[in-house]
Write a protein that holds these residues in place. Structure first.
Motif, PDB file in Angstrom:
ATOM      1  N   THR A 384       0.840  -1.195   0.000  1.00  0.00           N
ATOM      2  CA  THR A 384       0.000   0.000   0.000  1.00  0.00           C
ATOM      3  C   THR A 384       0.876   1.246   0.000  1.00  0.00           C
ATOM      4  N   VAL A 385       0.332   2.320  -0.550  1.00  0.00           N
ATOM      5  CA  VAL A 385       0.965   3.639  -0.512  1.00  0.00           C
ATOM      6  C   VAL A 385      -0.113   4.640  -0.136  1.00  0.00           C
ATOM      7  N   THR A 386       0.308   5.802   0.328  1.00  0.00           N
ATOM      8  CA  THR A 386      -0.641   6.803   0.797  1.00  0.00           C
ATOM      9  C   THR A 386      -0.436   8.110   0.060  1.00  0.00           C
ATOM     10  N   ALA A 387      -1.541   8.697  -0.357  1.00  0.00           N
ATOM     11  CA  ALA A 387      -1.510  10.022  -0.984  1.00  0.00           C
ATOM     12  C   ALA A 387      -2.284  10.987  -0.099  1.00  0.00           C
ATOM     13  N   GLY A 388      -1.842  12.233  -0.069  1.00  0.00           N
ATOM     14  CA  GLY A 388      -2.524  13.215   0.769  1.00  0.00           C
ATOM     15  C   GLY A 388      -2.049  13.132   2.200  1.00  0.00           C
ATOM     16  N   GLY A 389      -2.868  13.615   3.122  1.00  0.00           N
ATOM     17  CA  GLY A 389      -2.478  13.608   4.524  1.00  0.00           C
ATOM     18  C   GLY A 389      -1.400  14.637   4.773  1.00  0.00           C
ATOM     19  N   GLY A 390      -0.495  14.335   5.678  1.00  0.00           N
ATOM     20  CA  GLY A 390       0.583  15.261   5.985  1.00  0.00           C
ATOM     21  C   GLY A 390       0.292  16.161   7.163  1.00  0.00           C
ATOM     22  N   GLY A 391      -0.916  16.138   7.664  1.00  0.00           N
ATOM     23  CA  GLY A 391      -1.298  16.952   8.810  1.00  0.00           C
ATOM     24  C   GLY A 391      -2.610  16.460   9.378  1.00  0.00           C
ATOM     25  N   PHE A 392      -2.876  16.773  10.627  1.00  0.00           N
ATOM     26  CA  PHE A 392      -4.099  16.289  11.265  1.00  0.00           C
ATOM     27  C   PHE A 392      -5.331  16.837  10.546  1.00  0.00           C
ATOM     28  N   GLY A 393      -6.247  15.930  10.230  1.00  0.00           N
ATOM     29  CA  GLY A 393      -7.478  16.339   9.572  1.00  0.00           C
ATOM     30  C   GLY A 393      -7.384  16.445   8.063  1.00  0.00           C
ATOM     31  N   ARG A 394      -6.165  16.313   7.505  1.00  0.00           N
ATOM     32  CA  ARG A 394      -6.020  16.382   6.057  1.00  0.00           C
ATOM     33  C   ARG A 394      -6.473  15.063   5.439  1.00  0.00           C
ATOM     34  N   PRO A 395      -7.280  15.127   4.379  1.00  0.00           N
ATOM     35  CA  PRO A 395      -7.746  13.882   3.750  1.00  0.00           C
ATOM     36  C   PRO A 395      -6.591  13.094   3.164  1.00  0.00           C
ATOM     37  N   ARG A 396      -6.649  11.776   3.299  1.00  0.00           N
ATOM     38  CA  ARG A 396      -5.620  10.917   2.747  1.00  0.00           C
ATOM     39  C   ARG A 396      -6.291   9.761   2.023  1.00  0.00           C
ATOM     40  N   VAL A 397      -5.613   9.257   1.032  1.00  0.00           N
ATOM     41  CA  VAL A 397      -6.139   8.149   0.230  1.00  0.00           C
ATOM     42  C   VAL A 397      -5.118   7.019   0.244  1.00  0.00           C
ATOM     43  N   ASP A 398      -5.561   5.844   0.643  1.00  0.00           N
ATOM     44  CA  ASP A 398      -4.697   4.670   0.598  1.00  0.00           C
ATOM     45  C   ASP A 398      -4.960   3.898  -0.683  1.00  0.00           C
ATOM     46  N   ARG A 399      -3.894   3.560  -1.355  1.00  0.00           N
ATOM     47  CA  ARG A 399      -3.986   2.749  -2.570  1.00  0.00           C
ATOM     48  C   ARG A 399      -2.984   1.601  -2.453  1.00  0.00           C
ATOM     49  N   ALA A 400      -3.176   0.608  -3.291  1.00  0.00           N
ATOM     50  CA  ALA A 400      -2.220  -0.500  -3.353  1.00  0.00           C
ATOM     51  C   ALA A 400      -1.590  -0.505  -4.734  1.00  0.00           C
TER      52      ALA A 400
END
Length: 471
Positions: A384-400
């Motif tokens: 899996t890898v993660t896109a987005g995030g980086g801070g509290f409350g920031r949306p993130r998307v997990d993909r494989a």
């Protein structure tokens, strides 16, 4: 008594299907081997008087009707298919059709399945209103910009030597400065500025010529920030090389061309951050260890995996890989093929492939040997890898993502070493997609294969979701 040489293959096959039996089931009932039943159904063996009596007794049949069977139903079925307008210019005598059914029932069945697949394709086109569009002189299918871009990259095996060469030259020029930011300042008078996501208003990168700034979202990780800077540099200094590649094709949609241009700019960015010569040498030294390469080049796992699909420069080729990225719903957001893997163009992939299991063990590498229905084997690495995030409350998307190569190259990968349980002989049998996979015993199947007749379950229910003829 019936004639000594009685061939009733199609009738026997229909009898077995109607009763929901496999060849193994019928063989058990008749006290013969499954291979003998298969030979009878293909008219490679005649039905003996003894076996005819056993059939009649076992399945309560009228022995006269079975003995008199001449395959007329199968012949009529084939003749009806051959009445399709696409065959109108072919001379197809009824006698030859009957001979084909009698002497080559397997070929008859194969033709029927292929014709069923053809019909399904025609119906799918009709559902999209193709016929109506044709009568109005309009394109028969709505252009798909994503498919356009994928075809363009796939036809070139995702390798663009001109961009690799330009990327190496640019990497050497950047090496004379402290960093990419230093190069931007010296070469273009642009300052790199990192700002909070709220200030960036939904952008991860923005070039502001008025303020002479390249602005980056400061919540991106370091690898993503470097990649965004390299991609901006590609747009500024490698545009002529990208334009020359784009000019090689004619795109049906402006969106298709833009998606391809963006993909090429991403390719160029990778060529700057991971110059071909150095990267190709490193992958061999580290035996394609993605995580070790990520640390060496300051890149992300996905960036390294993506770059490994591009190492097919003529005269300096490395292991050819395929690459796919999916979300938890199975949607494919990126797909690259340099290894001859038959990706499904429509519908979902095979649920038995480990790329779909990667979400159970986030950020852990899982490996798997794969075997396609034709016997071809591939080795697959998924994580899996993660896109987005980086801070509290920031949306993130997990993909494989999955990276794979054919069996002949797998020994060069570190992932195939020192694990006695990881053997090509233990490959997982998968299909391209359920509609194209004819593995009869698969319990993970979501749909029956095209051209196969589903067995009734009023007498026998199979353990697989769909029971269908095994011949």
């Amino acid at each position: 008594m019936p004639p000594s040489r009685l061939y009733v293959g199609p009738t026997l096959r229909r009898l077995r299907r109607d009763r929901g039996l496999t060849q193994a089931d019928m063989a058990t009932d008749l006290e013969v081997s499954p291979s003998y039943v298969a030979l009878l159904e293909r008219n490679h063996r005649p039905l003996t008087a003894e076996l005819l009596l056993r059939l009649a007794q076992t399945y309560a049949l009228d022995i006269k009707s079975l003995a008199a069977s001449d395959g007329s139903d199968e012949t009529a079925r084939l003749q009806s298919l051959l009445k399709d307008p696409i065959f109108t210019d072919i001379d197809l005598p009824a006698m030859e059709t009957g001979d084909l059914v009698t002497n080559f029932p397997g070929i008859t069945e194969a033709f029927a399945r292929l014709y069923a697949a053809y019909q399904e394709g025609q119906l799918a086109l009709a559902d999209k209103g193709v016929e109506a569009r044709m009568t109005r002189g309009l394109p028969t299918e709505a252009p798909d910009p994503v498919a356009e871009s994928r075809r363009f990259l796939g036809a070139r095996r995702n390798n663009f030597a001109a961009l690799d060469d330009a990327g190496e030259r640019l990497a050497q020029a950047i090496a004379g400065h402290d960093s990419l930011a230093g190069y931007f300042k010296a070469r273009h008078g642009l300052t790199v500025r990192r700002l909070p996501g709220a200030v960036m208003a939904g952008s991860t990168r923005r070039l502001d010529w008025h303020a002479k700034e390249i602005r980056l979202d400061d919540e991106m990780d370091t690898a993503s920030q470097r990649f965004q800077l390299a991609q901006q540099l590609a747009y500024l200094e490698m545009a002529p090389a990208i334009d020359a590649i784009i000019a090689e094709a004619s795109f049906a949609t402006e969106s298709g061309e833009r998606l391809t241009r963006r993909a090429l700019a991403g390719y160029a960015a990778a060529a700057v951050l991971m110059p071909y010569t150095a990267f190709a040498r490193a992958v061999e030294q580290r035996r394609y260890d993605i995580e070790a390469l990520a640390r060496q080049f300051g890149a992300s796992f996905e960036q390294i995996a993506h770059r490994m699909t591009t190492l097919q420069k003529p005269g300096d080729e490395r292991v050819p890989f395929f690459f796919i990225r999916v979300d938890e719903a199975g949607n494919v957001s990126k797909r690259l093929d340099g290894a001859g893997f038959p990706f499904a163009r429509h519908g979902g992939g095979c649920p038995l492939w480990n790329v779909h299991r990667a979400f159970r063990t986030p950020r852990q590498i899982i490996t798997q040997w794969l075997e396609l229905p034709d016997g071809e084997r591939f080795f697959s690495i998924a994580r899996t890898v993660t896109a987005g995030g980086g801070g509290f409350g920031r949306p993130r998307v997990d993909r494989a993502i999955a990276l794979g190569c054919s069996a002949e190259h797998a020994s060069r990968l570190i992932y195939t070493q020192d694990d006695p349980g990881l053997s090509p002989d233990k490959a997982t049998p998968i299909g391209v997609t359920c509609r194209l996979c004819h593995r009869a015993e698969c319990t993970a199947r979501s749909a029956p294969p095209i051209g196969r007749q589903i067995l009734p379950d009023d007498i026998r229910r199979t353990s697989a979701p769909f029971g269908f003829s095994d011949s």
